[in-house]
Scaffold this motif. Structure first.
Motif, PDB file in Angstrom:
ATOM      1  N   UNK A  80     -12.955  -5.583  11.333  1.00 36.92           N
ATOM      2  CA  UNK A  80     -11.880  -4.858  10.683  1.00 36.92           C
ATOM      3  C   UNK A  80     -11.770  -3.420  11.149  1.00 36.92           C
ATOM      4  N   UNK A  81     -10.977  -2.641  10.428  1.00 40.48           N
ATOM      5  CA  UNK A  81     -10.763  -1.242  10.774  1.00 40.48           C
ATOM      6  C   UNK A  81     -10.440  -0.449   9.506  1.00 40.48           C
ATOM      7  N   UNK A  82     -10.600   0.860   9.633  1.00 48.43           N
ATOM      8  CA  UNK A  82     -10.192   1.763   8.572  1.00 48.43           C
ATOM      9  C   UNK A  82      -9.686   3.041   9.232  1.00 48.43           C
ATOM     10  N   UNK A  83      -8.560   3.556   8.724  1.00 51.44           N
ATOM     11  CA  UNK A  83      -7.965   4.738   9.334  1.00 51.44           C
ATOM     12  C   UNK A  83      -7.388   5.675   8.285  1.00 51.44           C
ATOM     13  N   UNK A  84      -7.407   6.949   8.594  1.00 50.38           N
ATOM     14  CA  UNK A  84      -6.892   7.982   7.698  1.00 50.38           C
ATOM     15  C   UNK A  84      -6.047   8.948   8.511  1.00 50.38           C
ATOM     16  N   UNK A  85      -4.906   9.359   7.948  1.00 45.60           N
ATOM     17  CA  UNK A  85      -4.054  10.339   8.616  1.00 45.60           C
ATOM     18  C   UNK A  85      -3.552  11.367   7.613  1.00 45.60           C
ATOM     19  N   UNK A 132       1.244  14.796   3.185  1.00 43.13           N
ATOM     20  CA  UNK A 132       1.142  13.355   2.984  1.00 43.13           C
ATOM     21  C   UNK A 132      -0.174  12.864   3.575  1.00 43.13           C
ATOM     22  N   UNK A 133      -0.872  12.018   2.802  1.00 42.80           N
ATOM     23  CA  UNK A 133      -2.152  11.451   3.223  1.00 42.80           C
ATOM     24  C   UNK A 133      -2.028   9.925   3.184  1.00 42.80           C
ATOM     25  N   UNK A 134      -2.406   9.265   4.265  1.00 41.59           N
ATOM     26  CA  UNK A 134      -2.305   7.805   4.356  1.00 41.59           C
ATOM     27  C   UNK A 134      -3.655   7.202   4.721  1.00 41.59           C
ATOM     28  N   UNK A 135      -3.969   6.102   4.058  1.00 42.37           N
ATOM     29  CA  UNK A 135      -5.189   5.345   4.329  1.00 42.37           C
ATOM     30  C   UNK A 135      -4.816   3.888   4.558  1.00 42.37           C
ATOM     31  N   UNK A 136      -5.342   3.295   5.639  1.00 41.24           N
ATOM     32  CA  UNK A 136      -5.129   1.881   5.905  1.00 41.24           C
ATOM     33  C   UNK A 136      -6.455   1.253   6.314  1.00 41.24           C
ATOM     34  N   UNK A 149      -8.075  -9.289   4.557  1.00 35.95           N
ATOM     35  CA  UNK A 149      -7.816  -8.353   3.471  1.00 35.95           C
ATOM     36  C   UNK A 149      -7.171  -7.098   4.061  1.00 35.95           C
ATOM     37  N   UNK A 150      -6.055  -6.679   3.485  1.00 36.82           N
ATOM     38  CA  UNK A 150      -5.378  -5.458   3.925  1.00 36.82           C
ATOM     39  C   UNK A 150      -5.219  -4.503   2.743  1.00 36.82           C
ATOM     40  N   UNK A 151      -5.501  -3.242   2.992  1.00 35.65           N
ATOM     41  CA  UNK A 151      -5.364  -2.209   1.965  1.00 35.65           C
ATOM     42  C   UNK A 151      -4.585  -1.039   2.557  1.00 35.65           C
ATOM     43  N   UNK A 152      -3.634  -0.526   1.804  1.00 38.20           N
ATOM     44  CA  UNK A 152      -2.865   0.648   2.226  1.00 38.20           C
ATOM     45  C   UNK A 152      -2.657   1.556   1.020  1.00 38.20           C
ATOM     46  N   UNK A 178       0.960   5.714  -3.907  1.00 40.28           N
ATOM     47  CA  UNK A 178       1.294   4.322  -3.641  1.00 40.28           C
ATOM     48  C   UNK A 178       0.049   3.594  -3.160  1.00 40.28           C
ATOM     49  N   UNK A 179      -0.146   2.380  -3.695  1.00 39.63           N
ATOM     50  CA  UNK A 179      -1.318   1.589  -3.328  1.00 39.63           C
ATOM     51  C   UNK A 179      -0.886   0.131  -3.168  1.00 39.63           C
ATOM     52  N   UNK A 180      -1.380  -0.518  -2.131  1.00 43.30           N
ATOM     53  CA  UNK A 180      -1.022  -1.910  -1.862  1.00 43.30           C
ATOM     54  C   UNK A 180      -2.251  -2.635  -1.332  1.00 43.30           C
ATOM     55  N   UNK A 181      -2.476  -3.860  -1.855  1.00 42.08           N
ATOM     56  CA  UNK A 181      -3.576  -4.691  -1.382  1.00 42.08           C
ATOM     57  C   UNK A 181      -3.061  -6.111  -1.194  1.00 42.08           C
ATOM     58  N   UNK A 182      -3.467  -6.724  -0.091  1.00 45.09           N
ATOM     59  CA  UNK A 182      -3.037  -8.086   0.235  1.00 45.09           C
ATOM     60  C   UNK A 182      -4.235  -8.921   0.657  1.00 45.09           C
TER      61      UNK A 182
END
Length: 198
Positions: A80-85, A132-136, A149-152, A178-182
Motif C-alpha cells: 500500500x501507500x500513504x501520502x500527505x500534501x 488545505x491539507x490532504x491525506x490519502x 482499503x482506501x482512505x481519504x 471531509x473523510x472517506x473510507x472504502x
C-alpha cells in the motif's frame, strides 16, 4: 519543469513550476504558480454620468493577482501507500462595476489634492486566503475477503474579505473537514462491490 505565459489583453504574466522526485520508497512533489494581470484592455468607449461623459480604454478594477503552492510526500510500500500534501492559496482581484466611496471636501482642498484623490480611489477588491491539507492511503488485502482499503481525508481553512482600501466591507470564513473510507470486497458468489462511508 518551469513554464511561463504572457497575455496582451491584460498585460498578464503567469509562472508555473513543478518538481517530482523520489528516493527508494519515498516520492516527493512540489509545485507553485504566480499570476499577475492588470485591468483588461478594451476598445475606447464612453459612459455618460449625469452631465459628464467619461472615456475608458479598459475595464476598471478587473485586475487580479494570485499565488499558490503545494508540497506533498508519499511512502509506497509492498502492500500500500500513504501520502500527505499541503496547499496554500492567496489571491487578490478587483470587482469590476463597483466604485469606491467618495468623500466630500472643501473646494479649495479639492483643488489642492485632486491628483491624490484619484490615486486613492481604488475600487473594492477581494482578498482571499486558503490552507488545505490532504491525506490519502491505500492497503491491499487488509482483511480476509477484502481486496483493498482506501482512505481519504482533507481539512481546509478558507477566508476572504471584500475590502475598500483599509476598510473591510464583508468577511467570509469557512472551515471544512471531509473523510472517506472504502473497502473493496473480493468475489462472493459472483458478486463484487465496494463498502464505504463519507
Amino acid at each position: 519543469a518551469v513554464e511561463t505565459r504572457m497575455s496582451s489583453v491584460d498585460h498578464g504574466k503567469n509562472l508555473v513550476a513543478r518538481l517530482d522526485t523520489g528516493h527508494q520508497q519515498w516520492a516527493f512533489h512540489v509545485n507553485g504558480y504566480h499570476k499577475d494581470a492588470q485591468d483588461y484592455d478594451t476598445p475606447r468607449f464612453e459612459v455618460a454620468d449625469e452631465d459628464d461623459i467619461d472615456t475608458f480604454v479598459s475595464v476598471e478594477n478587473s485586475y487580479s493577482e494570485a499565488f499558490g503552492a503545494t508540497v506533498g510526500a508519499s511512502y509506497i510500500g509492498e502492500r500500500g501507500m500513504i501520502g500527505l500534501s499541503v496547499h496554500r492559496t492567496e489571491s487578490e482581484y478587483g470587482l469590476p462595476g463597483h466604485h469606491a466611496h467618495e468623500e466630500e471636501h472643501d473646494d479649495d482642498h479639492d483643488e489642492d489634492h485632486e491628483d491624490d484623490h484619484h490615486e486613492d480611489e481604488a475600487g473594492p477588491y477581494i482578498d482571499l486566503q486558503q490552507w488545505r491539507y490532504d491525506l490519502k492511503a491505500s492497503l491491499d488485502r487488509p482483511f480476509k475477503g477484502f481486496e483493498k482499503l482506501r482512505i481519504a481525508a482533507s481539512v481546509s481553512d478558507y477566508a476572504h474579505q471584500e475590502r475598500e482600501g483599509d476598510e473591510v466591507a464583508t468577511r467570509f470564513e469557512n472551515d471544512g473537514l471531509e473523510f472517506r473510507v472504502e473497502l473493496t470486497h473480493g468475489d462472493a458468489s459472483g458478486w463484487r462491490g465496494v463498502i464505504g462511508t463519507q
